[in-house]
Design a protein around this motif. Structure first.
Motif, PDB file in Angstrom:
ATOM      1  N   ASP A 236       8.566  -2.823 -10.079  1.00  0.00           N
ATOM      2  CA  ASP A 236       8.402  -1.673 -10.967  1.00  0.00           C
ATOM      3  C   ASP A 236       7.308  -1.861 -12.010  1.00  0.00           C
ATOM      4  O   ASP A 236       7.037  -0.946 -12.790  1.00  0.00           O
ATOM      5  CB  ASP A 236       9.725  -1.360 -11.663  1.00  0.00           C
ATOM      6  N   ALA A 237       6.667  -3.023 -12.036  1.00  0.00           N
ATOM      7  CA  ALA A 237       5.623  -3.285 -13.032  1.00  0.00           C
ATOM      8  C   ALA A 237       4.394  -2.414 -12.774  1.00  0.00           C
ATOM      9  O   ALA A 237       4.072  -2.079 -11.634  1.00  0.00           O
ATOM     10  CB  ALA A 237       5.223  -4.759 -12.989  1.00  0.00           C
ATOM     11  N   ASP A 238       3.716  -2.055 -13.843  1.00  0.00           N
ATOM     12  CA  ASP A 238       2.481  -1.276 -13.730  1.00  0.00           C
ATOM     13  C   ASP A 238       1.309  -2.142 -13.298  1.00  0.00           C
ATOM     14  O   ASP A 238       0.399  -1.682 -12.621  1.00  0.00           O
ATOM     15  CB  ASP A 238       2.151  -0.604 -15.068  1.00  0.00           C
TER      16      ASP A 238
ATOM     17  N   HIS B 140       5.051 -16.749  -1.905  1.00  0.00           N
ATOM     18  CA  HIS B 140       5.562 -15.618  -1.127  1.00  0.00           C
ATOM     19  C   HIS B 140       6.128 -14.543  -2.045  1.00  0.00           C
ATOM     20  O   HIS B 140       6.002 -13.357  -1.773  1.00  0.00           O
ATOM     21  CB  HIS B 140       6.670 -16.077  -0.162  1.00  0.00           C
ATOM     22  N   LEU B 141       6.764 -14.959  -3.145  1.00  0.00           N
ATOM     23  CA  LEU B 141       7.393 -13.987  -4.037  1.00  0.00           C
ATOM     24  C   LEU B 141       6.379 -13.089  -4.721  1.00  0.00           C
ATOM     25  O   LEU B 141       6.604 -11.884  -4.848  1.00  0.00           O
ATOM     26  CB  LEU B 141       8.268 -14.695  -5.070  1.00  0.00           C
ATOM     27  N   SER B 142       5.264 -13.636  -5.149  1.00  0.00           N
ATOM     28  CA  SER B 142       4.232 -12.797  -5.774  1.00  0.00           C
ATOM     29  C   SER B 142       3.663 -11.802  -4.771  1.00  0.00           C
ATOM     30  O   SER B 142       3.460 -10.627  -5.095  1.00  0.00           O
ATOM     31  CB  SER B 142       3.098 -13.660  -6.338  1.00  0.00           C
ATOM     32  N   ARG B 143       3.403 -12.266  -3.565  1.00  0.00           N
ATOM     33  CA  ARG B 143       2.876 -11.350  -2.543  1.00  0.00           C
ATOM     34  C   ARG B 143       3.909 -10.284  -2.194  1.00  0.00           C
ATOM     35  O   ARG B 143       3.574  -9.105  -2.051  1.00  0.00           O
ATOM     36  CB  ARG B 143       2.441 -12.135  -1.299  1.00  0.00           C
TER      37      ARG B 143
ATOM     38  N   SER C  55       5.894  -3.236  -4.595  1.00  0.00           N
ATOM     39  CA  SER C  55       5.338  -2.319  -5.591  1.00  0.00           C
ATOM     40  C   SER C  55       4.451  -1.266  -4.924  1.00  0.00           C
ATOM     41  O   SER C  55       4.527  -0.080  -5.236  1.00  0.00           O
ATOM     42  CB  SER C  55       4.531  -3.103  -6.630  1.00  0.00           C
ATOM     43  N   THR C  56       3.643  -1.699  -3.979  1.00  0.00           N
ATOM     44  CA  THR C  56       2.772  -0.772  -3.247  1.00  0.00           C
ATOM     45  C   THR C  56       3.605   0.240  -2.469  1.00  0.00           C
ATOM     46  O   THR C  56       3.323   1.439  -2.491  1.00  0.00           O
ATOM     47  CB  THR C  56       1.844  -1.552  -2.296  1.00  0.00           C
TER      48      THR C  56
ATOM     49  N   PHE D 208       0.655   3.416  -3.639  1.00  0.00           N
ATOM     50  CA  PHE D 208      -0.717   2.941  -3.822  1.00  0.00           C
ATOM     51  C   PHE D 208      -0.652   1.496  -4.295  1.00  0.00           C
ATOM     52  O   PHE D 208       0.390   1.029  -4.755  1.00  0.00           O
ATOM     53  CB  PHE D 208      -1.487   3.801  -4.844  1.00  0.00           C
ATOM     54  N   VAL D 209      -1.764   0.780  -4.166  1.00  0.00           N
ATOM     55  CA  VAL D 209      -1.806  -0.616  -4.614  1.00  0.00           C
ATOM     56  C   VAL D 209      -2.003  -0.624  -6.126  1.00  0.00           C
ATOM     57  O   VAL D 209      -3.013  -0.115  -6.616  1.00  0.00           O
ATOM     58  CB  VAL D 209      -2.943  -1.399  -3.923  1.00  0.00           C
TER      59      VAL D 209
END
Length: 142
Positions: A89-91, A100-103, A109-110, A115-116
């Motif tokens: 949900d972060a902007d 892996h978690l960041s990706r 989010s996308t 959108f990315v």
């Protein structure tokens, strides 16, 4: 500290006043809260001793389950899922994309937004172009 250098660079572009900090490092949270008083720093209130390791969380969970170690696997899994949902949900996302978690957070989010969203990678580009970080071992699944 490294993350917040990038947060500072992008916060004026996107008028950021609140940051969700997903970290297994208690000192990172203490640093963020004490040094960046002009930001509202949000984080999960979790027992971070369970996260103390230089391994990525996904590898720690598996290793703990296989070794029957005393890690509270349910708490770690639950807090990891909460982190993912909050990061989704972060902007803007700032993270290490060798994780892996960041990706996954960027992908969720996308999908959620359609959108990315803006993001900053602190180590490798998204997708890594087939390259593996030096500590990674190729995994072969049959």
């Amino acid at each position: 500290e490294e993350y917040f250098a990038d947060v500072e660079k992008i916060r004026s572009q996107y008028d950021i006043h609140r940051v969700f900090l997903s970290s297994d490092d208690e000192s990172a949270i203490t640093y963020a809260v004490t040094v960046h008083r002009d930001l509202e720093v949000i984080y999960l209130n979790a027992e971070r001793r369970e996260f103390a390791s230089n391994w990525f969380i996904e590898y720690r969970l598996e290793a703990s389950m296989r070794s029957k170690a005393s890690m509270d696997v349910a708490m770690v899994a639950d807090s990891t899922m909460l982190d993912l949902m909050l990061l989704r949900d972060a902007d803007v996302l700032v993270g290490g994309f060798s994780s892996h978690l960041s990706r996954l957070a960027l992908e969720l989010s996308t999908g959620e937004k359609g959108f990315v969203p803006p993001y900053v990678t602190l180590d490798v580009p998204y997708g890594m172009n087939g390259a593996l970080p030096p500590y990674a071992v190729r995994q072969i699944y049959n």
